[in-house]
Design a protein around this motif. Structure first.
Motif, PDB file in Angstrom:
ATOM      1  N   PRO A   1       0.800  -1.233   0.000  1.00  0.00           N
ATOM      2  CA  PRO A   1       0.000   0.000   0.000  1.00  0.00           C
ATOM      3  C   PRO A   1       0.826   1.274   0.000  1.00  0.00           C
ATOM      4  O   PRO A   1       0.352   2.309  -0.444  1.00  0.00           O
ATOM      5  CB  PRO A   1      -0.820  -0.122   1.295  1.00  0.00           C
ATOM      6  CG  PRO A   1      -0.036  -1.072   2.156  1.00  0.00           C
ATOM      7  CD  PRO A   1       0.598  -2.029   1.206  1.00  0.00           C
ATOM      8  N   ARG A   2       2.059   1.234   0.521  1.00  0.00           N
ATOM      9  CA  ARG A   2       2.861   2.454   0.504  1.00  0.00           C
ATOM     10  C   ARG A   2       3.272   2.761  -0.935  1.00  0.00           C
ATOM     11  O   ARG A   2       3.273   1.868  -1.794  1.00  0.00           O
ATOM     12  CB  ARG A   2       4.093   2.308   1.394  1.00  0.00           C
ATOM     13  CG  ARG A   2       5.078   1.252   0.934  1.00  0.00           C
ATOM     14  CD  ARG A   2       6.383   1.358   1.691  1.00  0.00           C
ATOM     15  NE  ARG A   2       7.262   0.249   1.384  1.00  0.00           N
ATOM     16  CZ  ARG A   2       7.989   0.150   0.283  1.00  0.00           C
ATOM     17  NH1 ARG A   2       7.910   1.097  -0.630  1.00  0.00           N
ATOM     18  NH2 ARG A   2       8.765  -0.895   0.072  1.00  0.00           N
ATOM     19  N   PRO A   3       3.649   4.000  -1.214  1.00  0.00           N
ATOM     20  CA  PRO A   3       4.068   4.326  -2.585  1.00  0.00           C
ATOM     21  C   PRO A   3       5.307   3.539  -2.998  1.00  0.00           C
ATOM     22  O   PRO A   3       6.157   3.208  -2.167  1.00  0.00           O
ATOM     23  CB  PRO A   3       4.372   5.831  -2.505  1.00  0.00           C
ATOM     24  CG  PRO A   3       3.681   6.322  -1.293  1.00  0.00           C
ATOM     25  CD  PRO A   3       3.657   5.172  -0.339  1.00  0.00           C
ATOM     26  N   PHE A   4       5.383   3.257  -4.253  1.00  0.00           N
ATOM     27  CA  PHE A   4       6.605   2.728  -4.837  1.00  0.00           C
ATOM     28  C   PHE A   4       7.727   3.718  -4.489  1.00  0.00           C
ATOM     29  O   PHE A   4       7.611   4.913  -4.748  1.00  0.00           O
ATOM     30  CB  PHE A   4       6.417   2.620  -6.351  1.00  0.00           C
ATOM     31  CG  PHE A   4       7.538   1.954  -7.085  1.00  0.00           C
ATOM     32  CD1 PHE A   4       7.455   0.610  -7.411  1.00  0.00           C
ATOM     33  CD2 PHE A   4       8.673   2.667  -7.472  1.00  0.00           C
ATOM     34  CE1 PHE A   4       8.485  -0.010  -8.114  1.00  0.00           C
ATOM     35  CE2 PHE A   4       9.697   2.060  -8.158  1.00  0.00           C
ATOM     36  CZ  PHE A   4       9.608   0.708  -8.485  1.00  0.00           C
ATOM     37  N   THR A   5       8.807   3.231  -3.887  1.00  0.00           N
ATOM     38  CA  THR A   5       9.806   4.126  -3.295  1.00  0.00           C
ATOM     39  C   THR A   5      11.159   4.013  -3.983  1.00  0.00           C
ATOM     40  O   THR A   5      11.679   2.909  -4.175  1.00  0.00           O
ATOM     41  CB  THR A   5       9.962   3.822  -1.796  1.00  0.00           C
ATOM     42  OG1 THR A   5       8.697   4.005  -1.146  1.00  0.00           O
ATOM     43  CG2 THR A   5      10.982   4.750  -1.155  1.00  0.00           C
ATOM     44  N   VAL A   6      11.708   5.163  -4.341  1.00  0.00           N
ATOM     45  CA  VAL A   6      13.033   5.263  -4.952  1.00  0.00           C
ATOM     46  C   VAL A   6      13.913   6.089  -4.027  1.00  0.00           C
ATOM     47  O   VAL A   6      13.513   7.170  -3.581  1.00  0.00           O
ATOM     48  CB  VAL A   6      12.957   5.941  -6.335  1.00  0.00           C
ATOM     49  CG1 VAL A   6      14.346   6.084  -6.954  1.00  0.00           C
ATOM     50  CG2 VAL A   6      12.030   5.158  -7.266  1.00  0.00           C
TER      51      VAL A   6
ATOM     52  N   ILE B   1       4.650   7.401  -7.074  1.00  0.00           N
ATOM     53  CA  ILE B   1       6.047   7.071  -6.767  1.00  0.00           C
ATOM     54  C   ILE B   1       6.601   8.138  -5.836  1.00  0.00           C
ATOM     55  O   ILE B   1       6.430   9.335  -6.072  1.00  0.00           O
ATOM     56  CB  ILE B   1       6.910   7.000  -8.037  1.00  0.00           C
ATOM     57  CG1 ILE B   1       6.442   5.855  -8.951  1.00  0.00           C
ATOM     58  CG2 ILE B   1       8.388   6.806  -7.689  1.00  0.00           C
ATOM     59  CD1 ILE B   1       7.205   5.748 -10.249  1.00  0.00           C
ATOM     60  N   ARG B   2       7.271   7.684  -4.800  1.00  0.00           N
ATOM     61  CA  ARG B   2       7.956   8.592  -3.888  1.00  0.00           C
ATOM     62  C   ARG B   2       9.454   8.499  -4.146  1.00  0.00           C
ATOM     63  O   ARG B   2      10.036   7.412  -4.124  1.00  0.00           O
ATOM     64  CB  ARG B   2       7.661   8.205  -2.433  1.00  0.00           C
ATOM     65  CG  ARG B   2       8.419   9.022  -1.385  1.00  0.00           C
ATOM     66  CD  ARG B   2       8.010  10.483  -1.387  1.00  0.00           C
ATOM     67  NE  ARG B   2       8.771  11.242  -0.381  1.00  0.00           N
ATOM     68  CZ  ARG B   2       8.672  12.552  -0.211  1.00  0.00           C
ATOM     69  NH1 ARG B   2       7.846  13.263  -0.970  1.00  0.00           N
ATOM     70  NH2 ARG B   2       9.376  13.166   0.713  1.00  0.00           N
ATOM     71  N   ILE B   3      10.088   9.641  -4.414  1.00  0.00           N
ATOM     72  CA  ILE B   3      11.537   9.733  -4.598  1.00  0.00           C
ATOM     73  C   ILE B   3      12.095  10.453  -3.380  1.00  0.00           C
ATOM     74  O   ILE B   3      11.746  11.613  -3.130  1.00  0.00           O
ATOM     75  CB  ILE B   3      11.891  10.502  -5.881  1.00  0.00           C
ATOM     76  CG1 ILE B   3      11.225   9.851  -7.101  1.00  0.00           C
ATOM     77  CG2 ILE B   3      13.406  10.567  -6.068  1.00  0.00           C
ATOM     78  CD1 ILE B   3      11.259  10.727  -8.342  1.00  0.00           C
ATOM     79  N   SER B   4      12.911   9.770  -2.597  1.00  0.00           N
ATOM     80  CA  SER B   4      13.423  10.341  -1.353  1.00  0.00           C
ATOM     81  C   SER B   4      14.936  10.410  -1.373  1.00  0.00           C
ATOM     82  O   SER B   4      15.610   9.560  -1.974  1.00  0.00           O
ATOM     83  CB  SER B   4      12.966   9.498  -0.149  1.00  0.00           C
ATOM     84  OG  SER B   4      11.571   9.538   0.006  1.00  0.00           O
ATOM     85  N   TRP B   5      15.469  11.432  -0.683  1.00  0.00           N
ATOM     86  CA  TRP B   5      16.911  11.578  -0.554  1.00  0.00           C
ATOM     87  C   TRP B   5      17.383  10.708   0.624  1.00  0.00           C
ATOM     88  O   TRP B   5      16.778  10.720   1.702  1.00  0.00           O
ATOM     89  CB  TRP B   5      17.302  13.028  -0.308  1.00  0.00           C
ATOM     90  CG  TRP B   5      16.476  14.052  -1.046  1.00  0.00           C
ATOM     91  CD1 TRP B   5      15.931  15.186  -0.518  1.00  0.00           C
ATOM     92  CD2 TRP B   5      16.115  14.061  -2.434  1.00  0.00           C
ATOM     93  NE1 TRP B   5      15.257  15.897  -1.480  1.00  0.00           N
ATOM     94  CE2 TRP B   5      15.345  15.224  -2.670  1.00  0.00           C
ATOM     95  CE3 TRP B   5      16.352  13.194  -3.499  1.00  0.00           C
ATOM     96  CZ2 TRP B   5      14.823  15.540  -3.913  1.00  0.00           C
ATOM     97  CZ3 TRP B   5      15.823  13.508  -4.750  1.00  0.00           C
ATOM     98  CH2 TRP B   5      15.080  14.661  -4.946  1.00  0.00           C
TER      99      TRP B   5
END
Length: 497
Positions: free
Chosen positions: A42-47, A231-235
Motif C-alpha cells: 500500500p505504501r508508494p513505490f519508493t526510490v 512514486i515517492r523519490i526520497s533523498w
C-alpha cells in the motif's frame, strides 16, 4: 534524404547473468503494452537516491536527479534508448528530414498539459528557444539550429545551418523538454515551490526537503507508459539506502551506495544464491557507463596555463584507467591519454593553490576527490582545496551522465568550452561528424577530437565505472527504462508478476 540515424552499438543483454563482482544483473526487456493494473504494497513505490534534485524546470537541469525529474514530468519531441541509440518520436507523431537542412516534426492533435492547457507547436517553439537562452550548455547538441517555424498548431519546422545527424538526439535531451507556454516565464526558471506543468507520464504531486512525490498523468499520450499510480523519490545517504533495500523499505536505490555497501549487498546476493534461495534484491546491469573525469572550469584563472593543465594530466597518468573522454563502449573510442608509467612532470616554478569541487553527496566521488587531491599535491607540489559542488572552483570532478549516449553527446564537456586556439579546429571537426552519414568520415574526425582533447587537457579522463542501480526482486524496469544519457527514468518501473 540522408540516412542520418545509425546505431553505433548494442549493449542490451537479455535475462539474468552473473555480475563481475557476484550477484544477478538484468537488462531491459521489450516494452509491453501499457496496462492500468498493478499490485504491490500500500505504501508508494519508493526510490532512494543520495543526489538531491534542485529543480523541476527542465531549463534549469544541473545534475542527474534534475534530469530524472525532467524526464518523468515532461515530454520531448524525440526519445533515445541509450543501449542501442535507437531514436524515435515521443511527443511527436513523426520527425524527419524533409530536406537536407530542414527537420520537421508533426504533433498529434488534442495533446494536453497537466494544467489542462492544449499543447501545440507554439509551446514547442517557446520551450526550445527558452531552453537555449536559459541552458545553452545543456542544449549544445542543437548547435546547428538556425530558426524554428510553426506553420500550423501541429507542425514544427527546424531550419538548420548545416545537415546534422545529431539534431534529433539533441531534441531528446532533458533540457529540451516541452513546457506550457502559458505557465512558464521565458527568461527565468520556475522555482520549486511553484507547480511544474508538463505532459509526461507523471505529474508532480508534492515536493519537500526530503524528496518529491509523482503520480501517473492519465492524459499522457506518447511512446511510454507506466503502471505506477504513485512514486515517492526520497533523498537518502548510503547507510539508510542499504538498510532500506535489505529491509524491503525501498524498491529502487540509485547512485547513493558507497563501495563498501555495494560489496556487502552483493555478498548477501551471493550467499542467498549459495543457499539456493532467491535473493531479495539484485543489481541492474549498467556496464561501464560512468566516466569519471576532471574538468577545468571556464572561469578559472589557471585554465589558460597550458603547462599546468598538462602537469595535472601527467600527475594522474599513473593511476588513470580511462584513455579517452569517449568511453570504450562507444564505437569510435580512441586511446589518446597515456596510461600508467612514471611520467616526468614539468616544473611549475611557484606554489600554486587550486580549488577542486566534487559531488559531495556521492560517497564514491568523495573518496576519488581525496585520492586525486593527494596525487596532485604529491606529484606537483601544489595545494588543492576541496569544496562542495555548489562552490566556485578551478577544477570539478564529474561522474554525471552525458546529454545523450552518442559520441558527440559524451564529448560535449570538452567541445562546448574549447580553448581559443582549438575552437576553430574543433568546430570544423564537430560539423564534419554531424553533417556526414559515412563512418569513414565520422570516425577519423571523432579520433582527432579525442587526440586534441589530450593536447588541451581541459577535460581529463580518470576511470570508467559501473552504474549503481539496485532493485528489489519483485520490481522490473522494462522498455526504454533509462534516459538518453543513462539517467534513471521511472516510466519503465513495474511490479513483476
Amino acid at each position: 534524404m540522408p540516412a542520418f540515424v545509425r546505431p553505433l552499438l548494442s549493449l542490451v543483454t537479455a535475462g539474468c547473468v552473473a555480475f563481475a563482482a557476484g550477484g544477478c544483473v538484468r537488462a531491459p526487456d521489450p516494452l509491453p503494452s501499457p496496462s492500468t493494473s498493478s499490485s504491490g504494497p500500500p505504501r508508494p513505490f519508493t526510490v532512494l537516491t543520495v543526489q538531491k534534485a534542485t529543480t523541476a524546470d527542465p531549463a534549469a537541469v544541473r545534475n542527474d536527479s534534475d534530469a530524472m525529474v525532467a524526464l518523468d514530468l515532461f515530454q520531448r519531441l524525440m526519445l533515445v534508448q541509450p543501449s542501442t541509440q535507437l531514436l524515435k518520436p515521443d511527443l511527436a507523431k513523426e520527425c524527419l528530414f524533409t530536406a537536407e537542412r530542414i527537420f520537421e516534426c508533426t504533433l498529434p492533435k488534442e495533446l494536453t498539459f497537466s494544467s489542462g492547457h492544449s499543447l501545440t507547436s507554439s509551446d514547442v517553439k517557446f520551450s526550445i528557444l527558452r531552453a537555449l537562452r536559459l541552458a545553452p550548455q545543456q542544449m549544445s547538441m542543437l548547435g546547428a539550429l538556425r530558426t524554428i517555424e510553426t506553420p500550423d498548431p501541429w507542425t514544427v519546422r527546424f531550419r538548420l545551418k548545416y545537415p546534422d545527424n545529431q539534431f534529433g538526439y539533441g531534441l531528446a535531451a532533458p533540457a529540451a523538454s516541452i513546457v506550457d507556454e502559458e505557465s512558464y516565464d521565458p527568461d527565468r526558471a520556475k522555482p520549486v515551490d511553484q507547480m511544474a506543468i508538463g505532459s509526461g507520464p507523471y505529474q508532480l504531486e508534492s515536493w519537500d526537503n526530503k524528496g518529491l512525490t509523482i503520480t501517473k498523468f492519465t492524459q499522457y499520450k506518447g511512446a511510454l507508459g507506466t503502471d505506477m499510480p504513485r512514486i515517492r523519490i526520497s533523498w537518502a545517504d548510503s547507510p539508510t539506502a542499504e538498510n532500506a533495500l535489505a529491509d524491503g523499505a525501498a524498491e529502487i536505490v540509485w547512485r547513493t551506495l558507497s563501495p563498501a555497501a555495494i560489496d556487502r549487498l552483493q555478498g548477501r546476493i551471493r550467499q542467498d544464491l549459495d543457499d539456493h534461495q532467491q535473493p531479495a534484491f539484485f543489481r541492474w546491469g549498467l556496464p561501464r557507463m560512468v566516466l569519471q573525469r576532471l574538468v577545468w572550469l571556464p572561469r578559472s584563472s589557471y585554465r589558460a596555463n597550458a603547462t599546468l593543465r598538462q602537469a595535472v594530466s601527467l600527475a594522474l597518468q599513473e593511476d588513470r584507467t580511462a584513455g579517452s573522454i569517449l568511453p570504450t563502449m562507444m564505437e569510435d573510442h580512441t586511446d589518446a591519454f597515456a596510461l600508467g608509467g612514471n611520467p616526468k612532470v614539468p616544473s611549475l616554478g611557484r606554489r600554486i593553490s587550486l580549488t577542486m569541487r566534487f559531488t559531495n553527496t556521492s560517497p564514491a566521488m568523495e573518496d576519488l576527490a581525496q585520492r586525486v587531491r593527494g596525487r596532485l599535491e604529491q606529484k606537483l607540489g601544489i595545494s588543492v582545496q576541496l569544496v562542495t559542488e555548489t562552490e566556485r572552483a578551478d577544477l570539478e570532478l564529474r561522474d554525471s551522465a552525458p546529454l545523450v549516449n552518442t559520441p558527440l553527446g559524451w564529448l560535449q564537456d570538452y567541445l562546448k568550452n574549447p580553448l581559443p586556439g582549438s575552437a576553430d579546429k574543433l568546430a570544423e571537426l564537430e560539423e564534419r561528424v554531424r553533417s556526414s552519414s559515412r563512418h569513414e568520415v565520422q570516425g577519423p574526425a571523432l579520433g582527432e577530437i579525442q587526440k586534441q582533447a589530450a593536447v588541451d587537457a581541459t577535460v581529463v579522463p580518470i576511470a570508467e565505472a559501473e552504474g549503481v542501480l539496485f532493485l528489489r526482486q519483485h520490481v522490473d524496469l522494462v522498455g526504454e527504462a533509462l534516459g538518453p544519457g543513462w539517467q534513471l527514468a521511472l516510466w519503465g518501473a513495474r511490479w513483476r508478476n
